[in-house]
Design a protein around this motif. Sequence first.
Motif, short mmCIF file in Angstrom:
data_model
loop_
_atom_site.label_atom_id
_atom_site.label_comp_id
_atom_site.label_asym_id
_atom_site.label_seq_id
_atom_site.Cartn_x
_atom_site.Cartn_y
_atom_site.Cartn_z
N ASN A 1 -16.20 43.64 46.69
CA ASN A 1 -17.33 44.69 47.94
C ASN A 1 -18.88 43.92 47.28
O ASN A 1 -18.89 44.58 45.98
CB ASN A 1 -17.29 46.29 47.35
CG ASN A 1 -15.60 46.29 48.59
OD1 ASN A 1 -15.30 45.70 48.46
ND2 ASN A 1 -15.54 47.62 47.14
N PHE A 2 -19.32 43.04 48.07
CA PHE A 2 -20.90 42.86 48.49
C PHE A 2 -21.61 43.53 48.10
O PHE A 2 -21.46 44.98 49.21
CB PHE A 2 -21.18 42.07 48.72
CG PHE A 2 -22.73 41.66 48.93
CD1 PHE A 2 -22.71 40.58 48.68
CD2 PHE A 2 -23.76 41.66 49.89
CE1 PHE A 2 -24.04 39.22 48.63
CE2 PHE A 2 -24.57 41.62 50.16
CZ PHE A 2 -25.16 40.55 49.61
N LYS A 3 -22.17 44.20 46.65
CA LYS A 3 -23.01 44.92 46.60
C LYS A 3 -25.08 44.72 47.39
O LYS A 3 -25.65 45.63 46.92
CB LYS A 3 -23.25 45.29 45.37
CG LYS A 3 -22.00 46.41 45.19
CD LYS A 3 -21.63 47.60 45.41
CE LYS A 3 -20.15 48.26 45.50
NZ LYS A 3 -20.19 49.64 46.26
N GLY A 4 -25.03 43.63 46.85
CA GLY A 4 -26.59 42.44 47.12
C GLY A 4 -26.75 41.42 46.07
O GLY A 4 -25.64 40.73 45.97
N MET A 5 -27.37 40.53 46.23
CA MET A 5 -28.49 39.44 45.86
C MET A 5 -29.83 40.01 45.40
O MET A 5 -30.78 40.85 45.61
CB MET A 5 -28.65 38.71 47.70
CG MET A 5 -27.42 38.11 47.87
SD MET A 5 -26.59 36.97 47.44
CE MET A 5 -27.29 35.42 46.60
N GLU A 6 -29.46 39.23 44.23
CA GLU A 6 -30.61 39.75 43.23
C GLU A 6 -31.38 38.55 43.15
O GLU A 6 -32.74 38.56 42.81
CB GLU A 6 -30.26 40.21 41.65
CG GLU A 6 -29.81 41.29 41.55
CD GLU A 6 -29.04 41.94 40.32
OE1 GLU A 6 -29.27 43.02 39.88
OE2 GLU A 6 -29.18 41.29 39.55
N VAL A 7 -30.85 36.98 43.41
CA VAL A 7 -31.28 36.25 43.34
C VAL A 7 -30.72 35.05 43.89
O VAL A 7 -29.73 34.80 44.28
CB VAL A 7 -31.79 34.95 41.41
CG1 VAL A 7 -32.00 34.04 41.65
CG2 VAL A 7 -32.52 35.90 40.81
N LEU A 8 -31.39 34.20 44.32
CA LEU A 8 -31.25 33.32 46.07
C LEU A 8 -31.99 31.77 45.64
O LEU A 8 -32.72 32.15 46.63
CB LEU A 8 -30.67 33.64 46.98
CG LEU A 8 -29.59 33.22 48.05
CD1 LEU A 8 -28.63 32.47 47.59
CD2 LEU A 8 -29.44 33.50 48.78
N LYS A 9 -31.91 31.16 45.39
CA LYS A 9 -32.57 29.34 45.42
C LYS A 9 -31.39 29.01 46.30
O LYS A 9 -30.54 28.19 45.98
CB LYS A 9 -32.56 29.02 44.57
CG LYS A 9 -33.40 29.62 43.92
CD LYS A 9 -34.52 28.73 42.22
CE LYS A 9 -35.19 29.59 42.14
NZ LYS A 9 -35.55 28.69 41.15
N PHE A 10 -32.16 28.28 47.91
CA PHE A 10 -31.39 26.50 48.50
C PHE A 10 -32.22 25.64 48.05
O PHE A 10 -33.32 25.77 48.97
CB PHE A 10 -30.70 27.21 49.88
CG PHE A 10 -29.68 27.92 50.42
CD1 PHE A 10 -28.87 27.94 49.83
CD2 PHE A 10 -30.50 30.09 49.96
CE1 PHE A 10 -28.02 29.48 50.25
CE2 PHE A 10 -29.84 30.82 49.95
CZ PHE A 10 -28.52 30.72 50.25
N GLN A 11 -31.84 24.48 47.08
CA GLN A 11 -33.10 23.63 46.78
C GLN A 11 -32.39 22.29 47.87
O GLN A 11 -33.84 21.79 48.33
CB GLN A 11 -32.86 23.52 45.36
CG GLN A 11 -33.27 24.15 45.01
CD GLN A 11 -32.27 24.48 43.27
OE1 GLN A 11 -30.94 24.69 43.72
NE2 GLN A 11 -33.19 24.17 42.43
N GLU A 12 -31.17 22.27 47.89
CA GLU A 12 -30.65 20.57 48.67
C GLU A 12 -29.66 20.93 49.63
O GLU A 12 -28.85 21.67 49.52
CB GLU A 12 -30.79 19.68 47.73
CG GLU A 12 -31.16 18.68 47.77
CD GLU A 12 -31.14 17.16 46.47
OE1 GLU A 12 -30.02 16.54 47.27
OE2 GLU A 12 -31.35 17.15 45.67
#
Length: 124
Positions: free
Chosen positions: A68-79
């Motif tokens: 079960n997805f509870k949330g995102m803490e960090v997310l980076k899309f670089q390329e």
Amino acid sequence: MIKRKPSILTTKDISVNEAQPSVLICMRVDDDILDFTGHFPNHPLLPGVTQVDWAIHYAKHYLNAHSNFKGMEVLKFQEPILPNMEIELELKWDIEKSKLYFTYRSNKGDTVSNHASGRIVLGA
């Protein structure tokens, strides 16, 4: 048949301890994956939501992570991840904290490109 997942080329268990199992998955992001459709018709790229979905899917499959997805803490899309790229997905599952760490990267010769990374909170 509707294709939603990449072709898995190899997998390698890279766990250093039982409390934080990890895996390295080498894959080809085939150009016939449905998620490319409409995500920029003349310049298709793999949507970020698909990358997060794949990280959770393969963490459940290879690392027995919570579902079960509870949330995102960090997310980076670089390329961007483009059709037919060969990439690596590294997953680390912190059992105690119920956190999934993921990194997508590719190698071209001596150059390593980081495409995306993040930390996802999952629950039972």
